[in-house]
Write a protein that holds these residues in place. Structure first.
Motif, short mmCIF file in Angstrom:
data_model
loop_
_atom_site.label_atom_id
_atom_site.label_comp_id
_atom_site.label_asym_id
_atom_site.label_seq_id
_atom_site.Cartn_x
_atom_site.Cartn_y
_atom_site.Cartn_z
N LYS A 1 -4.00 -5.29 11.76
CA LYS A 1 -4.71 -5.84 10.66
C LYS A 1 -4.20 -5.56 9.27
N VAL A 2 -3.92 -4.33 9.15
CA VAL A 2 -3.46 -3.99 7.66
C VAL A 2 -1.97 -4.67 7.53
N MET A 3 -1.20 -4.67 8.43
CA MET A 3 0.01 -5.20 8.29
C MET A 3 -0.06 -6.59 8.23
N GLU A 4 -0.99 -7.25 8.88
CA GLU A 4 -1.02 -8.75 8.94
C GLU A 4 -1.41 -9.07 7.47
N TRP A 5 -2.38 -8.13 6.82
CA TRP A 5 -2.78 -8.78 5.44
C TRP A 5 -1.65 -8.44 4.61
N ASP A 6 -1.06 -7.28 4.82
CA ASP A 6 0.14 -6.87 3.91
C ASP A 6 1.45 -8.32 3.78
N ARG A 7 1.37 -8.76 5.03
CA ARG A 7 2.36 -9.77 4.97
C ARG A 7 2.09 -11.04 4.57
N ILE B 1 -5.47 5.34 2.31
CA ILE B 1 -4.37 4.55 2.01
C ILE B 1 -4.67 4.06 0.51
N GLU B 2 -3.84 3.63 -0.33
CA GLU B 2 -4.24 3.19 -1.57
C GLU B 2 -3.33 1.64 -1.87
N THR B 3 -3.77 0.71 -2.32
CA THR B 3 -3.43 -0.47 -2.59
C THR B 3 -2.60 -0.02 -3.85
N ARG B 4 -1.30 -0.78 -3.81
CA ARG B 4 -0.68 -0.66 -5.06
C ARG B 4 -1.19 -1.19 -6.11
N LYS B 5 -1.62 -2.49 -6.09
CA LYS B 5 -2.40 -2.97 -7.21
C LYS B 5 -4.05 -2.70 -6.93
N PRO B 6 -4.41 -2.22 -8.02
CA PRO B 6 -5.93 -2.28 -7.81
C PRO B 6 -6.78 -3.43 -7.53
N ALA B 7 -6.22 -4.59 -8.05
CA ALA B 7 -7.05 -5.87 -7.34
C ALA B 7 -6.93 -6.20 -6.00
N HIS B 8 -5.94 -5.47 -5.35
CA HIS B 8 -5.88 -5.74 -4.08
C HIS B 8 -6.71 -4.89 -3.09
N ARG B 9 -7.42 -4.02 -3.63
CA ARG B 9 -8.41 -3.20 -2.82
C ARG B 9 -9.59 -3.71 -2.20
N GLY B 10 -10.34 -4.53 -3.20
CA GLY B 10 -11.38 -5.39 -2.49
C GLY B 10 -11.08 -6.24 -1.42
N PRO B 11 -10.21 -7.48 -1.79
CA PRO B 11 -9.62 -8.34 -0.80
C PRO B 11 -9.33 -7.58 0.65
N LEU B 12 -8.51 -6.44 0.60
CA LEU B 12 -8.02 -5.63 1.70
C LEU B 12 -9.17 -5.19 2.59
N LEU B 13 -10.14 -4.57 1.69
CA LEU B 13 -11.39 -4.07 2.33
C LEU B 13 -12.10 -5.09 3.23
N ASP B 14 -12.32 -6.23 2.38
CA ASP B 14 -12.83 -7.27 2.77
C ASP B 14 -12.38 -7.98 4.18
N ILE C 1 0.76 -1.25 -0.06
CA ILE C 1 0.04 -0.11 -0.07
C ILE C 1 0.79 1.23 -0.06
N THR C 2 0.16 2.29 -0.47
CA THR C 2 1.02 3.47 -0.29
C THR C 2 0.36 4.62 0.94
N LEU C 3 0.84 5.37 1.68
CA LEU C 3 0.21 6.14 2.56
C LEU C 3 -0.12 7.62 2.28
N PRO C 4 -0.98 8.38 2.99
CA PRO C 4 -1.41 9.50 2.58
C PRO C 4 -0.32 10.62 2.56
N TYR C 5 -0.16 11.55 1.73
CA TYR C 5 0.89 12.21 1.58
C TYR C 5 0.71 13.66 1.94
N GLU C 6 1.57 14.43 2.96
CA GLU C 6 1.19 15.81 3.40
C GLU C 6 2.43 16.59 2.83
N ALA C 7 1.77 17.45 1.67
CA ALA C 7 2.87 18.24 1.19
C ALA C 7 3.36 19.16 1.90
#
Ligand SMILES: Cc1ncc(COP(=O)(O)O)c(C=O)c1O
Length: 376
Positions: free
Chosen positions: A365-371, A287-300, A269-275
């Motif tokens: 939980k996000v880190m668990e999914w990431d790993r 946050i944004e998943t780097r792959k569009p296909a990951h968004r649904g599974p991470l959200l679920d 994933i990428t994290l929010p950017y503060e200018a």
């Protein structure tokens, strides 16, 4: 553990005495519409922004199109904005009868990319409508410069970033009008619908005041107008909450920093950017998943683990079914950043009343999914 997306009830309990007192004051006054509480809140809101005028209206969408009307924007005119925003930004342009012209957003902030604006300017262009998306200001200095060079109006859609600042500029300072939403979930939210226009332009103030009240600024005298007023009970709620807005925004920044520290090693994933120099107030922590296909599974996965994560906004305006419904709309150039944002975004729970335990649970939980799934 369950982590909700909104903290409205927790917030009500924090400020209950002040909110209840103001509501009571309105009820006992007998002035429920265009009364002294609305006047008081408008003065407080203008002072908060260091602006000359604040006009309470029915909601943020009305704030936008009433501003467009007051500025003379209508049929035959074009307004330049982005498609990765809440639908109301474009909807308000269409309600005013103008054409929405969409350019791409900046890949890091997801706000309008100023370098894409000039290619979209035509003889019909009347205004630029930047959205301060997720709680961070668009690059208003660059936008102002382009607007001044081409004699265009600027209307800020500031539904999401009340209290944010740019690098050396305030919201509302570099535009002709700025529009705020007070819908429940906003950083300054009431218990239903509400909105406001902030401006330094006396004529915009005069016209929006008239337009919101059946075209009337004198009893029994009317021109064409609408009914879009911020009622006094909500003005009372907002007056109580405004005093705590900066503290709430500071807490949002604290939770955002905690999320970002906990998620910094996630590779999927990428994290929010503060200018640099900006004060993002994290209406949403996206946050944004780097792959569009990951968004649904991470959200679920997050939802299945009791975390009410959401997406803002998974279907960009030009991707909505039936677009553009016979309305004037043009897309100029490649808008792949806006499309990527729509395809990959996930909003994690974000409100001032979160607890460290809740933030850490979400991060874990996000880190668990990431790993696991995220590494696939
Ligand atoms: C970016 C943006 N613009 C406009 C609006 C419209 O505000 P409202 O829902 O108060 O009409 C909202 C919020 O809902 C928003 O997030």
């Amino acid at each position: 553990m369950k982590v909700g997306f909104y903290g409205h009830v927790r917030q009500y309990h924090s400020f209950k005495a002040e909110i209840d007192r103001n509501i009571q004051e309105v009820l006992e006054s007998g002035n429920y519409v265009m009364g002294p509480m609305l006047q008081r809140f408008e003065a407080e809101l203008a002072a908060y922004h260091g602006a000359r005028y604040a006009i309470g209206v029915g909601n943020g969408t009305d704030a936008l199109w009433l501003s467009f009307l007051a500025l003379g924007i209508g049929p035959g005119d074009e307004c330049i904005t982005t498609t990765n925003t809440f639908f109301a930004t474009a909807e308000a342009i269409w309600i005013a009868g103008a054409t929405a012209v969409f350019v791409d957003s900046d890949p890091r902030t997801n706000c309008i990319d100023p370098s894409k604006i000039e290619a979209a300017i035509t003889a019909r262009t009347k205004a630029i409508v930047p959205v301060h998306l997720y709680g961070q200001c668009a690059d208003m200095r660059a936008i102002r410069k382009i607007a001044s060079q081409h004699k265009l109006l600027v209307v800020e859609d500031n539904a999401q970033a009340i209290g944010a600042r740019g690098n050396g500029f305030k919201t509302g300072e570099l535009s002709d009008a700025m529009c705020i939403s007070f819908i429940i979930q906003k950083n300054l939210g009431c218990f239903g619908d509400g909105g406001a226009v902030i401006t330094n332009n006396a004529e915009v103030d005069r016209l929006v005041r008239k337009l919101r009240n059946h075209g009337s600024d004198k009893r029994s005298c009317h021109g064409m107008g609408y009914n879009s007023r911020l009622d006094d009970i909500h003005a009372g709620v907002l007056s109580a909450k405004l005093k705590h807005l900066d503290d709430g925004n500071a807490l949002r920044r604290k939770w955002a920093a905690r999320y970002s520290a906990g998620l910094k090693d996630a590779s999927s994933i990428t994290l929010p950017y503060e200018a640099p120099g900006y004060r993002h107030i994290y209406h949403l922590y996206v946050i944004e998943t780097r792959k569009p296909a990951h968004r649904g599974p991470l959200l679920d996965f997050l939802n299945a683990n009791g975390i009410d994560a959401k997406c803002h906004y998974p279907i960009a305006i030009h991707q909505q079914e039936g677009f553009p419904w016979g309305k004037g709309a043009r897309i100029v150039g490649d808008i792949s950043n806006s499309e990527r944002n729509a395809a990959c975004c996930i909003s994690l729970p974000m409100f001032p009343e979160l607890t460290a335990e809740e933030v850490d649970y979400v991060t874990g939980k996000v880190m668990e999914w990431d790993r696991t799934a995220g590494a696939a």
